[in-house]
Design a protein around this motif. Structure first.
Motif, PDB file in Angstrom:
ATOM      1  N   ASP A  96       7.501   4.162  -0.499  1.00 22.68           N
ATOM      2  CA  ASP A  96       6.711   3.583  -1.594  1.00 22.68           C
ATOM      3  C   ASP A  96       5.677   2.592  -1.062  1.00 22.68           C
ATOM      4  N   GLN A  97       6.101   1.773  -0.086  1.00 20.96           N
ATOM      5  CA  GLN A  97       5.163   0.812   0.507  1.00 20.96           C
ATOM      6  C   GLN A  97       4.026   1.539   1.217  1.00 20.96           C
ATOM      7  N   ASP A  98       4.347   2.586   1.962  1.00 25.59           N
ATOM      8  CA  ASP A  98       3.311   3.357   2.658  1.00 25.59           C
ATOM      9  C   ASP A  98       2.366   4.013   1.659  1.00 25.59           C
ATOM     10  N   ARG A  99       2.904   4.534   0.588  1.00 23.12           N
ATOM     11  CA  ARG A  99       2.073   5.156  -0.444  1.00 23.12           C
ATOM     12  C   ARG A  99       1.137   4.120  -1.078  1.00 23.12           C
ATOM     13  N   LEU A 100       1.667   2.922  -1.358  1.00 20.72           N
ATOM     14  CA  LEU A 100       0.847   1.860  -1.928  1.00 20.72           C
ATOM     15  C   LEU A 100      -0.226   1.416  -0.941  1.00 20.72           C
ATOM     16  N   ARG A 101       0.115   1.316   0.352  1.00 24.77           N
ATOM     17  CA  ARG A 101      -0.871   0.966   1.376  1.00 24.77           C
ATOM     18  C   ARG A 101      -1.988   2.007   1.430  1.00 24.77           C
ATOM     19  N   ASP A 102      -1.592   3.275   1.382  1.00 24.91           N
ATOM     20  CA  ASP A 102      -2.602   4.342   1.399  1.00 24.91           C
ATOM     21  C   ASP A 102      -3.509   4.266   0.184  1.00 24.91           C
ATOM     22  N   ARG A 103      -2.926   4.012  -0.959  1.00 28.23           N
ATOM     23  CA  ARG A 103      -3.729   3.922  -2.186  1.00 28.23           C
ATOM     24  C   ARG A 103      -4.648   2.706  -2.133  1.00 28.23           C
ATOM     25  N   LEU A 104      -4.183   1.616  -1.523  1.00 26.46           N
ATOM     26  CA  LEU A 104      -5.043   0.446  -1.369  1.00 26.46           C
ATOM     27  C   LEU A 104      -6.177   0.728  -0.386  1.00 26.46           C
ATOM     28  N   ALA A 105      -5.857   1.466   0.672  1.00 27.73           N
ATOM     29  CA  ALA A 105      -6.868   1.754   1.685  1.00 27.73           C
ATOM     30  C   ALA A 105      -7.970   2.665   1.139  1.00 27.73           C
ATOM     31  N   THR A 106      -7.622   3.564   0.263  1.00 31.07           N
ATOM     32  CA  THR A 106      -8.611   4.488  -0.295  1.00 31.07           C
ATOM     33  C   THR A 106      -9.267   3.915  -1.544  1.00 31.07           C
ATOM     34  N   ALA A 107      -8.948   2.677  -1.903  1.00 29.47           N
ATOM     35  CA  ALA A 107      -9.479   2.011  -3.093  1.00 29.47           C
ATOM     36  C   ALA A 107      -9.077   2.747  -4.356  1.00 29.47           C
ATOM     37  N   ASP A 108      -8.011   3.509  -4.264  1.00 26.50           N
ATOM     38  CA  ASP A 108      -7.463   4.177  -5.444  1.00 26.50           C
ATOM     39  C   ASP A 108      -6.841   3.145  -6.371  1.00 26.50           C
ATOM     40  N   VAL A 109      -6.279   2.111  -5.788  1.00 25.58           N
ATOM     41  CA  VAL A 109      -5.645   1.015  -6.527  1.00 25.58           C
ATOM     42  C   VAL A 109      -6.182  -0.275  -5.944  1.00 25.58           C
ATOM     43  N   ALA A 147      -8.265  -6.010   2.569  1.00 26.89           N
ATOM     44  CA  ALA A 147      -7.559  -6.511   3.763  1.00 26.89           C
ATOM     45  C   ALA A 147      -6.471  -7.495   3.367  1.00 26.89           C
ATOM     46  N   HIS A 148      -6.790  -8.376   2.412  1.00 23.50           N
ATOM     47  CA  HIS A 148      -5.778  -9.325   1.932  1.00 23.50           C
ATOM     48  C   HIS A 148      -4.670  -8.582   1.201  1.00 23.50           C
ATOM     49  N   ALA A 149      -5.035  -7.573   0.449  1.00 21.24           N
ATOM     50  CA  ALA A 149      -4.023  -6.789  -0.260  1.00 21.24           C
ATOM     51  C   ALA A 149      -3.088  -6.107   0.737  1.00 21.24           C
ATOM     52  N   GLN A 150      -3.646  -5.578   1.838  1.00 14.53           N
ATOM     53  CA  GLN A 150      -2.808  -4.947   2.870  1.00 14.53           C
ATOM     54  C   GLN A 150      -1.845  -5.967   3.479  1.00 14.53           C
ATOM     55  N   ARG A 151      -2.313  -7.184   3.729  1.00 14.33           N
ATOM     56  CA  ARG A 151      -1.439  -8.221   4.271  1.00 14.33           C
ATOM     57  C   ARG A 151      -0.340  -8.582   3.283  1.00 14.33           C
ATOM     58  N   ILE A 152      -0.683  -8.668   2.008  1.00 10.87           N
ATOM     59  CA  ILE A 152       0.331  -8.982   0.984  1.00 10.87           C
ATOM     60  C   ILE A 152       1.367  -7.867   0.914  1.00 10.87           C
ATOM     61  N   ILE A 153       0.914  -6.617   0.961  1.00 14.62           N
ATOM     62  CA  ILE A 153       1.859  -5.492   0.945  1.00 14.62           C
ATOM     63  C   ILE A 153       2.742  -5.539   2.192  1.00 14.62           C
ATOM     64  N   GLY A 154       2.181  -5.892   3.335  1.00 12.44           N
ATOM     65  CA  GLY A 154       2.981  -6.030   4.561  1.00 12.44           C
ATOM     66  C   GLY A 154       4.046  -7.097   4.423  1.00 12.44           C
ATOM     67  N   ILE A 155       3.683  -8.210   3.797  1.00 10.78           N
ATOM     68  CA  ILE A 155       4.649  -9.298   3.597  1.00 10.78           C
ATOM     69  C   ILE A 155       5.754  -8.860   2.640  1.00 10.78           C
ATOM     70  N   THR A 156       5.381  -8.216   1.544  1.00 14.85           N
ATOM     71  CA  THR A 156       6.408  -7.754   0.594  1.00 14.85           C
ATOM     72  C   THR A 156       7.268  -6.666   1.213  1.00 14.85           C
TER      73      THR A 156
END
Length: 180
Positions: A96-109, A147-156
């Motif tokens: 789920d975290q990887d999926r969310l990271r991918d969606r954040l990276a593609t600006a889908d979310v 980038a900040h969103a990716q860091r937050i997802i990494g922390i969570t």
């Protein structure tokens, strides 16, 4: 004439003494033999009882060892099942975290945060223009930089992994400490 009368007088006393000594030795030898048989039987019976007791102790020890081994195997199975379930939960969370990271990276979310109600920049609670994703009336939100969103997802993600590991450790401690 008797046999006793045929023995010369000075030797009669010696003959009587030797006869009495022979009788005493014969009776002592026969008593010794009888005692040997009796004690031999008692020792044999004691040895048999001792062997039976040792056999019973060995059987009891083997039964207790089997019981402890069965307990250990049951605990290992419970821990294996627990480990598998925790691994499944961990892999689901990671996916789920990887999926969310991918969606954040593609600006889908895009991640956003609520602005403070006392923030002077927000002005009003209604957005000026409705977005294509939906009309949400409520507190104003600001989107985070990817980038900040990716860091937050990494922390969570690290926090989720820590909580899952903690739950696994607690389950292990419970399984080991509670007798079943």
């Amino acid at each position: 004439m008797r046999f006793f009368d045929l023995i010369p007088a000075p030797y009669r006393l010696l003959a009587v003494g030797m006869t009495l000594a022979a009788l005493a030795i014969a009776s002592a030898a026969s008593a010794w033999t009888v005692q040997d048989w009796r004690y031999g039987q008692q020792l044999e019976q004691q040895a048999r009882l001792h062997a039976e007791v040792l056999n019973q102790l060995a059987l009891a020890s083997a039964a207790q060892q089997r019981t402890e081994q069965d307990k250990r195997l049951a605990l290992e199975q419970r821990l294996s099942i627990s480990e598998q379930s925790h691994y499944r939960v961990l892999s689901d969370v990671q996916r789920d975290q990887d999926r969310l990271r991918d969606r954040l990276a593609t600006a889908d979310v895009r991640l956003s945060v609520l602005l403070s109600a006392t923030d002077s920049a927000s002005g009003c609670a209604m957005p000026a223009t409705p977005s294509a994703r939906g009309v949400v009336h409520g507190s104003a939100r600001v989107e985070l930089d990817p980038a900040h969103a990716q860091r937050i997802i990494g922390i969570t993600d690290a926090g989720d992994r820590g909580l899952i590991a903690l739950a696994a450790c607690q389950a292990y401690a419970r399984a080991v400490s509670t007798p079943k």
